[in-house]
Each structure stands twice: as structure tokens, then as C-alpha cells.
Scaffold this active site. Structure first.
Site, PDB file in Angstrom:
ATOM      1  N   ASP A 170      45.387  32.375  45.020  1.00 37.86           N
ATOM      2  CA  ASP A 170      46.083  33.666  45.037  1.00 37.86           C
ATOM      3  C   ASP A 170      45.935  34.315  46.413  1.00 37.86           C
ATOM      4  O   ASP A 170      45.671  35.501  46.526  1.00 37.86           O
ATOM      5  CB  ASP A 170      45.527  34.577  43.941  1.00 37.86           C
ATOM      6  N   ARG A 213      47.499  41.247  49.877  1.00 37.61           N
ATOM      7  CA  ARG A 213      46.886  42.201  48.943  1.00 37.61           C
ATOM      8  C   ARG A 213      45.469  41.782  48.560  1.00 37.61           C
ATOM      9  O   ARG A 213      44.670  42.605  48.110  1.00 37.61           O
ATOM     10  CB  ARG A 213      47.752  42.333  47.681  1.00 37.61           C
ATOM     11  N   ASN A 214      45.156  40.491  48.728  1.00 45.55           N
ATOM     12  CA  ASN A 214      43.838  39.970  48.366  1.00 45.55           C
ATOM     13  C   ASN A 214      42.946  39.702  49.580  1.00 45.55           C
ATOM     14  O   ASN A 214      41.984  38.947  49.492  1.00 45.55           O
ATOM     15  CB  ASN A 214      43.983  38.693  47.533  1.00 45.55           C
ATOM     16  N   ASP A 233      39.069  38.680  46.142  1.00 49.85           N
ATOM     17  CA  ASP A 233      39.695  38.368  44.860  1.00 49.85           C
ATOM     18  C   ASP A 233      39.636  36.881  44.545  1.00 49.85           C
ATOM     19  O   ASP A 233      40.619  36.165  44.641  1.00 49.85           O
ATOM     20  CB  ASP A 233      41.153  38.863  44.822  1.00 49.85           C
TER      21      ASP A 233
END
Length: 268
Positions: free
Chosen positions: A109, A113-114, A127
Site C-alpha cells: 500500500d 498518504r502512507n 502504515d
């Protein structure tokens, strides 16, 4: 998440992330574990603090034509961030991913955003809820998928390897260059499933040097084994940074427009 709203799956994911962080050890480009404890059935994890939040929001806040037009026009720039700083984010993430892949961890992922932005604007991968410590991971259950960041083989066959992380890194590099644009903005997930196997790829951002875009294209090659390893990517980006060339041109020009943002699309 408050315990009373956490599902059994949330608890399992939380424990899984703790297990991953314990196995990974310390690295400057990974959000490091400080400690963990259990109290009355609740699990608490302490991780290092990243004062600037996630990279996606940080990139979007740098869009001064939207946040501070007077500053943008006075300085002739589209961002408070320089080409060197943007490249450094990419180097940091590639270095962290090289460390992860060396330990045979698959993130699954990887996206802006992570990634968190720590002191001195150091980018740190975070994350690890979807991470797996296997060379090849086949997802057997359906959940919410980060389709816009996923490699062709992950979309078609639910197969994840370090080379599918490389594909995601190419999308993250595009996010950095575009100051937090939404990948494939305006396209649906169904269109991506159809067009990516046909050879469609995102176009080169106007402010992006050919060499940086070529690296993105290498990350998005159909055949996983033809994509560069993270060791090569981090060396290539470090060389670019040392060259002190404006690989990401943030100078304002006539009719300058930022890459589109579609928050609803990013949820799928």
C-alpha cells in the site's frame, strides 16, 4: 481509533502492524516503533512522531497558487518546496523501500498518504497494516483496494511482490512531481482494469524532466522482472539529486495548472 468503535479486523490489523514493526527494526526512512503494551485487553503502540503529517497533505499544502497566490506571484513559484526537496522525498522513500525489500517485506500500500514527513523533512514509510513478510503474497480475500497504486499483476491476479511495490513507487513519484495530484484523475477503476493491460500509462507532467518520467515508466513496465529494483532506483535518484539540476520545475509559467485532485476517487 477509539476501542469501542474498533472491529475484530481492526484489532487484528493493529496487532499485525505491531508484529511487522518489531521484525523490521530501525531505519531512518521508516516510522520506527518506540514501544508497545497491552492493558485490559487493549493494545497500545508508540511510534515516532512525524511533525509534518503525511506526505500527500504536505505536498498539497505547498501549492501556493491556491494557498498564497501573492507569495506565488512574488517568487514566481508554484510550490513552497524546491526541486531538491521533492527529489529528496523520492530518495528517502526509495531508500526505505530498498531496506524493506532486502528484508523480503512487501508493503502492498505504498502511496504518498502512507508516507510521513519527520524532522528536517525526512520522509518515512508508514502504515504497515497490509505488509507481508513473504517474497510473493497472494491476496485471498477481497477488501478495499488501492487500485490507482496497484500493479497490473496485483489487479488481475491479486499477486504482490517487491516488484509490485516498485510499480506503486512509480505512482508515488508521480504524486510527488504533481504536488499531490490524484493518479489517473477523471478515470474510473473499471477503466484502469481495461486500459493498463493495453499499455495505457499516465502522461508526463509538464514540470517533470524526461529522466524522472523515464524512471516512472520503468516502474510501470508490464513484466515485473523488467522493473528496476529499489537498490537501483535509490542510486538513480541520488545521482539526480547530486547533479543539482531542476528535475522538477516549480517555476510558474503562463496557464500553469496543478494536477487534478479527486478525493472520492482516492477512496477506491
Amino acid at each position: 481509533m477509539p476501542a469501542e468503535f474498533a472491529s475484530e479486523n481492526d484489532h487484528r490489523d493493529f496487532a499485525g502492524e505491531l508484529e511487522v514493526l518489531c521484525k523490521l527494526g530501525q531505519h531512518p526512512n521508516i516510522i520506527n516503533l518506540i514501544g508497545a503494551c497491552e492493558n485490559r485487553g487493549y493494545l497500545y503502540i508508540a511510534i515516532e512522531y512525524a511533525p509534518y503529517g503525511n506526505l500527500l497533505d504536505f505536498l498539497r499544502k505547498s501549492r501556493v497558487l491556491e494557498t498564497d497566490p501573492a507569495f506565488a506571484k512574488e517568487h514566481g513559484t508554484a510550490s513552497t518546496l524546491t526541486s531538491q526537496q521533492l527529489l529528496q522525498f523520492a530518495v528517502d522513500v526509495a531508500t526505505g523501500m530498498h531496506y524493506l525489500s532486502d528484508k523480503q517485506f512487501i508493503h502492498r500500500d505504498l502511496a504518498a498518504r502512507n508516507v510521513l514527513v519527520g524532522d528536517n523533512l525526512v520522509a518515512k514509510i508508514a502504515d504497515f497494516g497490509l505488509s507481508r513478510g513473504e517474497e510473493v503474497y497472494v491476496k485471498k480475500t477481497m477488501g478495499r483496494l488501492p487500485v490507482r497504486w496497484m500493479a497490473i499483476e496485483s489487479l488481475n491476479y491479486s499477486v504482490y511482490t517487491s516488484k509490485s511495490d516498485v510499480w506503486s513507487f512509480g505512482v508515488l513519484l508521480w504524486e510527488i512531481v504533481s504536488l499531490g495530484g490524484t493518479p489517473y484523475c477523471g478515470m474510473t477503476c473499471a477503466e484502469l482494469y481495461e486500459k493498463l493491460p493495453q499499455g495505457y500509462r499516465m502522461e508526463k507532467p509538464k514540470n517533470c524532466d524526461d529522466e524522472v518520467y523515464e524512471l516512472m515508466r520503468q516502474c510501470w513496465r508490464d513484466r515485473p522482472y523488467e522493473r528496476p529494483p529499489f537498490s537501483q532506483i535509490s542510486v538513480q535518484l541520488s545521482r539526480m539529486q547530486e547533479a543539482r539540476k531542476a528535475y522538477v520545475n516549480m517555476a510558474l509559467f503562463e496557464n500553469f495548472t496543478y494536477a487534478g485532485i479527486d478525493a472520492t476517487a482516492e477512496e477506491a
